[in-house]
Design an enzyme around this catalytic site. Structure first.
Site, PDB file in Angstrom:
ATOM      1  N   HIS B  21       5.223  -1.450   5.241  1.00 46.38           N
ATOM      2  CA  HIS B  21       4.734  -0.490   6.050  1.00 46.38           C
ATOM      3  C   HIS B  21       4.520  -0.972   7.549  1.00 46.38           C
ATOM      4  O   HIS B  21       3.641  -1.564   7.553  1.00 46.38           O
ATOM      5  CB  HIS B  21       3.985   0.672   5.721  1.00 46.38           C
ATOM      6  CG  HIS B  21       4.219   1.415   4.531  1.00 46.38           C
ATOM      7  ND1 HIS B  21       3.557   1.520   3.320  1.00 46.38           N
ATOM      8  CD2 HIS B  21       5.613   1.943   4.152  1.00 46.38           C
ATOM      9  CE1 HIS B  21       4.140   2.354   2.468  1.00 46.38           C
ATOM     10  NE2 HIS B  21       5.253   2.403   2.788  1.00 46.38           N
ATOM     11  N   GLU B  24       0.889  -1.015   8.968  1.00 46.26           N
ATOM     12  CA  GLU B  24      -0.208  -1.217   8.600  1.00 46.26           C
ATOM     13  C   GLU B  24      -0.742  -2.752   8.834  1.00 46.26           C
ATOM     14  O   GLU B  24      -0.171  -3.642   8.353  1.00 46.26           O
ATOM     15  CB  GLU B  24      -0.106  -0.914   6.828  1.00 46.26           C
ATOM     16  CG  GLU B  24       0.103   0.586   6.607  1.00 46.26           C
ATOM     17  CD  GLU B  24       0.388   0.661   5.186  1.00 46.26           C
ATOM     18  OE1 GLU B  24       0.742   2.082   4.983  1.00 46.26           O
ATOM     19  OE2 GLU B  24       0.325  -0.309   4.305  1.00 46.26           O
ATOM     20  N   HIS B 114      -0.830  -3.737   1.913  1.00 47.33           N
ATOM     21  CA  HIS B 114      -0.935  -2.429   2.641  1.00 47.33           C
ATOM     22  C   HIS B 114      -2.426  -2.125   2.977  1.00 47.33           C
ATOM     23  O   HIS B 114      -3.415  -2.791   2.729  1.00 47.33           O
ATOM     24  CB  HIS B 114      -0.552  -1.508   1.534  1.00 47.33           C
ATOM     25  CG  HIS B 114       0.886  -1.525   1.215  1.00 47.33           C
ATOM     26  ND1 HIS B 114       1.421  -0.815   1.571  1.00 47.33           N
ATOM     27  CD2 HIS B 114       1.535  -2.510   0.310  1.00 47.33           C
ATOM     28  CE1 HIS B 114       2.917  -0.789   1.113  1.00 47.33           C
ATOM     29  NE2 HIS B 114       2.842  -1.837   0.382  1.00 47.33           N
ATOM     30  N   GLU B 178      -4.293  -2.597  -1.448  1.00 50.97           N
ATOM     31  CA  GLU B 178      -4.545  -1.371  -0.328  1.00 50.97           C
ATOM     32  C   GLU B 178      -5.852  -1.488   0.214  1.00 50.97           C
ATOM     33  O   GLU B 178      -6.967  -0.925  -0.368  1.00 50.97           O
ATOM     34  CB  GLU B 178      -4.260  -0.159  -1.182  1.00 50.97           C
ATOM     35  CG  GLU B 178      -3.211   0.290  -1.295  1.00 50.97           C
ATOM     36  CD  GLU B 178      -2.381   0.922  -0.310  1.00 50.97           C
ATOM     37  OE1 GLU B 178      -2.606   1.125   0.954  1.00 50.97           O
ATOM     38  OE2 GLU B 178      -1.202   1.458  -0.407  1.00 50.97           O
TER      39      GLU B 178
END
Lengths: 317, 317
Positions: B21, B24, B114, B178
């Site tokens: 992404h 990010e 991420h 994450e």
């Protein structure tokens, strides 16, 4: 000796803009709500108008479509005739100026609702040293609003009217609310509640003013913009250092000469090389990377504000 | 009675994806750095490869160009032949799968980096109950990495291989990191440092494993996805309530029946109507608004993990 009160005519045309940046969700959410149900905005002496400033950007949940709407209110854009190839935001700026910012329909007060990813609390942003009414409004917000988890700061970007490119500048008086931290595209209940409380409190102030209440003189601290600081960059223009963890989230905290400000990915620390204490703001704001702004330095100045009262009828005749 | 150790062949092809992404920024910044200077990644037994997964999205600092790359690794997309009208991310998914995910070049381990706007700390996200090696790696991260201001959580989205649309799924083993909270488009030094530490620690683990170190069995808590919860919506599909301030930032904190979860703009509170304690995650993630996900409920399960050792040569013959 006290100076005599400043007199202002009543404030009857008030607009509240949200979604000037389409991914700053407190203003977007509140204005969408008020467009459906404006009852909360009603005051005895006026009927404020909510307006979604950049509806296309709101729909796509982006800051802007073609160019930053809140940098599109230049004399040049507003006075030039429309062309098909104009960025969407230039067209929209002219529309908004036509409706709220010119001729006999000129609005008396503009609220513009923004969020920031920086730890800016509730920043009350003004663009003109001379707007005494908005300073009194800011003082009222600081004294009246209960929630102190997001304290109010008086913020001034002092720009000559002719160089001002911000939406709020189209009205006679204005205040921009910058609340954070809140990520883009996110609705935080605490930030939304605080913004709503501040807008309502601001409307109460204007209503009291219109009803003839006098507001005494006072002295206040103002954070006045000195300079914008870019990220260090390599020869290709890429950012080569980022905000030092010691500076992150320290908006409005005194920055002293020698304090760490940036760190490179290899751990090299860059220090503040000024010779006075300054106050950093908008530290690590997501939308300012493309504007080449890592943070904005301000100085804290004390300002005496004269009393304010409603202009009496004899001044009109 | 102890079960016998699981044996795995050496892990020699390792890829580290950032910018899956494009907004990010921890993974984007680290992978850009490692592409210029990979020396930090070098280990005795292997040479990891950094890769910017979605370079166009990185350039524009957006999550994706046409469609979410990290939902583009379906069997359907990967097996269909290229068409001009395909979303950019479908083409890119096929490229990445070709290079890292198929045939004799199949990679042994995929890291995918991420960030989230939610308060997820350092979430170690896995997509297969059966990937024992990555569970040992996660355990190693939990025990070895010093910084406890962003604690590690074991997270499992248990999806049958054939239904898995995530990038990490293209390798034999994988782990997605994450880290949050961090706004989109922002580089926070603390989050970047934590991610870097975790990647290096993970590479250390793989290196030790390749050198023949055995890892004993253990028991661990895993947060296993139960269900995705959408925002309440009005008849036109617009969000009519947002995350209650009591739930905001409470990722991984037990949510009990009757706890407040949403609040409408008029102050009406909606409560949790389940009948067991669950663990909410990805609360108020910016990118999940468009996916109609307000948060993801998980259950905390205890799992016994067998010991792990390198596959010995006689198993190959």
């Amino acid at each position: 000796m006290m100076s005599s009160p400043i007199q202002c005519p009543p404030v009857s045309r008030v607009v509240i803009f949200g979604g000037t940046h389409g991914n700053e969700m407190s203003g977007v959410t509140l204005v969408k709500h008020w467009l459906k149900d404006p009852s909360e905005l009603h005051r005895k002496t006026f009927e404020p108008e909510p307006c979604l400033a950049n509806p296309l950007a709101v729909e796509k949940c982006v800051r802007y479509i073609d160019s930053d709407l809140n940098r599109s209110f230049s004399e040049e854009v507003l006075s030039s005739s429309e062309s098909e190839s104009d960025p969407y935001e230039f067209k929209r700026a002219r529309e908004l100026n036509q409706k709220y910012g010119s001729g006999p329909g000129l609005f008396d007060f503009v609220f513009d609702l923004h969020n920031t990813t920086s730890n800016m609390g509730a920043t009350l942003l003004r663009c003109s040293e001379d707007d005494i009414l908005s300073l009194h409004l800011a003082k009222y917000l600081q004294s009246s609003s209960g929630n102190q988890s997001m304290p109010c700061y008086n913020y001034l970007i002092d720009i000559p009217k002719k160089d001002n490119v911000y939406l709020q500048n189209i009205g006679k008086h204005s205040l921009c609310l910058e609340l954070g931290p809140q990520p883009q595209g996110v609705i935080r209940a605490d930030v939304l509640t605080r913004m709503r409380e501040l807008v309502n409190c601001g409307l109460d102030f204007l209503d009291l003013f219109n009803q003839g209440k006098e507001f005494p003189s006072f002295e206040t601290d103002i954070y006045k913009v000195l300079t914008r600081v870019d990220y260090p960059r390599d020869h290709s223009g890429e950012i080569s250092a980022f905000i030092h963890s010691g500076l992150q989230d320290k908006d409005y905290v005194p920055l002293k000469p020698g304090d760490p400000i940036f760190t490179t990915i290899n751990g090299e620390v860059l220090h503040c090389n000024g010779d006075t204490v300054v106050y950093p703001t908008f530290i690590n704001e997501a939308a300012y990377y493309e504007k080449k702004v890592a943070f904005i330095l301000t100085e804290k100045v004390s300002r005496k504000v004269p009393a304010l009262k409603l202009e009496t009828l004899e001044h009109h005749v």
